[in-house]
Structure formats: C-alpha cells, structure tokens
Design an enzyme around this catalytic site. Structure first.
Site, PDB file in Angstrom:
ATOM      1  N   THR A 118       0.829  -1.208   0.000  1.00 14.08           N
ATOM      2  CA  THR A 118       0.000   0.000   0.000  1.00 14.08           C
ATOM      3  C   THR A 118       0.858   1.250   0.000  1.00 14.08           C
ATOM      4  OG1 THR A 118      -1.428   1.338   1.441  1.00 14.08           O
ATOM      5  CG2 THR A 118      -0.093  -0.294   2.525  1.00 14.08           C
ATOM      6  N   TYR A 142      -1.725   0.189  10.447  1.00 15.01           N
ATOM      7  CA  TYR A 142      -1.948  -0.540   9.193  1.00 15.01           C
ATOM      8  C   TYR A 142      -0.721  -0.410   8.281  1.00 15.01           C
ATOM      9  CZ  TYR A 142      -3.561  -1.264   4.424  1.00 15.01           C
ATOM     10  OH  TYR A 142      -3.665  -1.653   3.122  1.00 15.01           O
TER      11      TYR A 142
END
Ligand code: UDP
Length: 320
Positions: A118, A142
């Site tokens: 990501t 995250y």
C-alpha cells in the site's frame, strides 16, 4: 492441468478480481480465505480452502495438494482506524500470518510471491508524485504492518531465494466490468462506494475537509480500477519467473479531488448526490499521487480504465 497459484484473501475485493484475471491467463487460482471479510460467492474460478493464513497445517495441506507455482498474498486487515485501536489484530493478521506463509513457501520450495502492499508505507508525502524510493515512515499501524511484511519479504528473498514483488496500491476502486464481482466491505469507509450509496438515496456524503492545500480544497487521491490492479498481479507473477525483489507503485499517476469524484459520480449516475462539509479525517494527507512509470515499465502494463469507468462499473455492480 492448469498451473495452480495460491491466492490468500481470494474471496475479497481485490483478491477476487485477481482470481478472475489468473483464470483468464490460464492459471488455476486456489483461494485460501477464512471468510472473515471475504465472500464465498466471490470464489468462482477455482477451489476455496476455508482457513486462516496463520494455520500452518492448512498451508501444508494446500501446498501438498495443489503444488502452487506462486502465491498472490492479499489476505489482511485493512482498516486504518481499527489498526490504531487494535494493533495486535494488525500485527497478528498481517505480519504473523505472512511469516507463517513465507515459512511454508520456504519449506515447500515455492519461490514466487506477489504481495498486496500500500502507499500507506510512505506515510506523509514529502514530495509528489511518490516514487518507490520516497522515505518510508507510516502514520498508522496498518501502514507499519504492511511495511513490516515488506521487510520480511526482502529478508526471505536474500536468505531463501523467494522472489517477491511488493505492489503498493493507491486507491483501488470500481468493479468487474462484467458485473461478476464488486466491492462489499462491512463497514464501508471508502469514498466511491459511499458516494454511490448516496446516489441511490442511502445517506449523505460527508466531505472530510474543504481547507486542504489542493485546487478545490478537498483531498486528492490516485484512483485505480480494480481490474487494472488485478491484471498487474498476473504480469507480476510472470515477471517473477526471473527472480528478484522489488517494490512497485500501482496507481494511474493522476489525482482527483473528493469534489471531482462527487461531480463525476453525478454525471455518470444522472443522480444528484447529497453532500455536507465535515471536519478533516484524522491521518488523511492532502494529496496522494503515484509515480507510475516503474510499474508500467517492469510489468509491461498500463491502466485501461479511468475514473468514469470505475464509477460506472461500481454503479452497475450495485444495481445488478
Ligand atoms: N472521504 C470523504 N468522505 C467519505 C469517505 C472518504 O471525504 O465519506 C475522502 C477521504 O478523506 C479521502 C478520500 O475521500 O481524502 C478517499 O478516501 P478513502 O477512504 O476512499 O481512501 P483512502 O485514501 O483513505 O485510502
């Protein structure tokens, strides 16, 4: 016999689209998914093994039975807010499970993995567009969990010769153009599905921040069609036959503001979309934009779809 590829999280949004792309390319996608967030209906192109990625016995059974020649690793927890409240869940599901998977790959002689990473691994951008060598300092758990798995992959490449491509997604959006698959997150936090729900008369869009340093004051993001993302994974898997370890940005290289997304959605759906101003959402950078050329070159891949297609396909999926 089609060549098997293990797809963790193959019952999820991006994983499901990747299974379809693999099947189109002549592979047999073998999904490993515990269905904690994925959907059984999304598994249409190969078998489903219902298990947690951290379950070593289940991994051994899959590697023995299907002898996958590579792995696409999607299974993960993906909610930024939750990651801050419950970090153990993120280090467990994202890092510990990935470690079990890498150990199983090492022990079963599987030498290719494409990892679902990501742009959150960069943290707050110091310059745009983001290149793969931009400094990395994630701003949420995250992002740190994905960063950590990227490190593990580099070490398993060095020590055990497991080749990897770490694909850093920007904003995945849209749905399968044939309306066979689409996004179903619960809770839904992403802009485009929420915008389409509002277009269908379900809810009002809160525009998180109107005072950013962007042309219209709302946040800018690089939206990429999920089918384009999925295709990139097949190219990545093929590229890994040559070995190596590399991170690549998957974005279009074009930014759209929240307001532009809303206006485009009104045009595509022919509905007016109720919206209201809301405070900035914590942790949102003003703008995220990929420098996409490294991926285009390495994967010999180009995004085929634009924002209007993403919205039109997601709208068709919602109204199927
Ligand atoms: N956003 C918004 N209202 C919403 C959901 C999202 O204004 O109800 C904005 C959010 O602040 C961000 C952009 O839309 O700038 C994309 O958010 P999303 O959650 O889809 O993806 P993210 O960029 O956080 O991964």
């Amino acid at each position: 016999m089609p060549r098997a590829v293990l797809v963790t999280g193959g019952a999820g949004y991006i994983g499901g689209h990747a299974c379809k792309a693999l099947a189109r390319a002549g592979y047999l996608p073998v999904t490993l998914d515990d269905l904690s967030a994925g959907h059984e209906w999304a598994v249409k192109w190969g078998p489903l093994v219902r298990a947690d990625v951290a379950d070593r016995a289940a991994l051994d059974a899959v590697f023995r039975e299907h002898r996958p020649e590579g792995v696409l690793h999607f299974a993960a927890r993906i909610e930024v807010g939750e990651s801050m409240r419950d970090p153990g869940k993120y280090y467990g599901n994202n890092c510990v499970a990935s470690l079990r998977l890498l150990e199983a790959m090492r022990d079963h002689g599987c030498r290719r993995i494409v990892f679902s990473s990501t742009c959150a691994v960069y943290g707050a951008p110091q310059r745009l567009p983001l290149t793969e060598d931009h400094p990395q300092w994630p701003v949420n758990t995250y992002g740190w969990s994905k960063f950590t798995v990227e490190r593990m992959l580099e070490d398993f490449h060095r020590a055990h010769g497991i080749a990897n491509l770490r694909l850093r997604y920007f904003n995945a959006a849209g749905a399968d153009p044939d309306a066979e698959l689409g996004e179903e997150h619960d809770p839904e936090t992403h802009l485009i599905p929420l915008v389409l729900r509002a277009a269908a008369g379900r809810g009002v869009i809160k525009v998180f921040g109107r005072d950013y340093d962007t042309p219209d004051g709302t946040c800018l993001r690089d939206y990429i069609h999920v089918t384009d993302l999925a295709r990139a994974h097949v190219s990545a898997l093929n590229l890994l036959e040559r070995g190596g370890s590399q991170a690549l940005n998957l974005g279009v290289g074009e930014g759209f503001s929240v307001r532009e997304v809303l206006d485009t959605a009104e045009r595509v759906t022919g509905r007016s979309i109720p919206r209201e101003d809301a405070p900035r959402r914590e942790g949102d950078p003003a703008a995220l934009l990929a420098e996409p050329t490294a991926a285009r070159r390495a994967l010999d891949w180009e995004p085929e779809y634009g924002l209007e297609d993403m919205i039109a396909h997601a709208w068709a999926w919602m109204n199927r």
